[in-house]
Design a protein around this motif. Structure first.
Motif, PDB file in Angstrom:
ATOM      1  N   CYS A  58       0.553  -0.914   0.052  1.00  0.00           N
ATOM      2  CA  CYS A  58      -0.195   0.335   0.121  1.00  0.00           C
ATOM      3  C   CYS A  58       0.829   0.899  -0.012  1.00  0.00           C
ATOM      4  O   CYS A  58       1.781   1.283   0.595  1.00  0.00           O
ATOM      5  N   TYR A  76      -5.382  -7.691   2.951  1.00  0.00           N
ATOM      6  CA  TYR A  76      -5.312  -7.230   2.107  1.00  0.00           C
ATOM      7  C   TYR A  76      -6.974  -6.632   2.879  1.00  0.00           C
ATOM      8  O   TYR A  76      -7.313  -5.947   2.835  1.00  0.00           O
ATOM      9  N   ARG A  80      -7.587  -2.837   3.808  1.00  0.00           N
ATOM     10  CA  ARG A  80      -9.396  -2.338   3.400  1.00  0.00           C
ATOM     11  C   ARG A  80     -10.622  -1.786   4.052  1.00  0.00           C
ATOM     12  O   ARG A  80     -10.153  -0.451   3.997  1.00  0.00           O
TER      13      ARG A  80
END
Length: 93
Positions: A58, A76, A80
């Motif tokens: 990221c 992930y 998120r």
């Protein structure tokens, strides 16, 4: 239909083309598959085996080492969700 529906007006441009642009988003979450070992195919083409290893990265600095794909997908999704919570709390993405 030669006329453009929305004409471009750059009179309000805030930066010049030579000026570096500041990133708009703090996050850019990505899954990157790690390539497996390669070998030469019967026709001389270089082939690579699919690897089950994945890296999560990221733009905010979050990065994992090469881990199993399922674990990478979990991390992930967790990141998120943190991004979503940061946005809904009023923070800048």
């Amino acid at each position: 239909m030669n006329e453009h529906r929305f004409p471009f007006d750059d009179g309000n441009a805030t930066s010049t083309p030579g000026e570096p642009r500041r990133p708009v988003h703090r996050h850019r979450l990505r899954l990157e598959n790690v390539p497996g070992e390669g070998w030469t195919g019967p026709e001389g083409d270089t082939l690579s085996a699919a690897s089950d290893l994945t890296i999560v990265t990221c733009a905010c600095g979050f990065e994992t080492e090469a881990i199993a794909g399922d674990d990478a997908r979990l991390l992930y999704e967790e990141h998120r969700n943190l991004i979503r919570d940061e946005i809904t709390a009023g923070g800048r993405p």
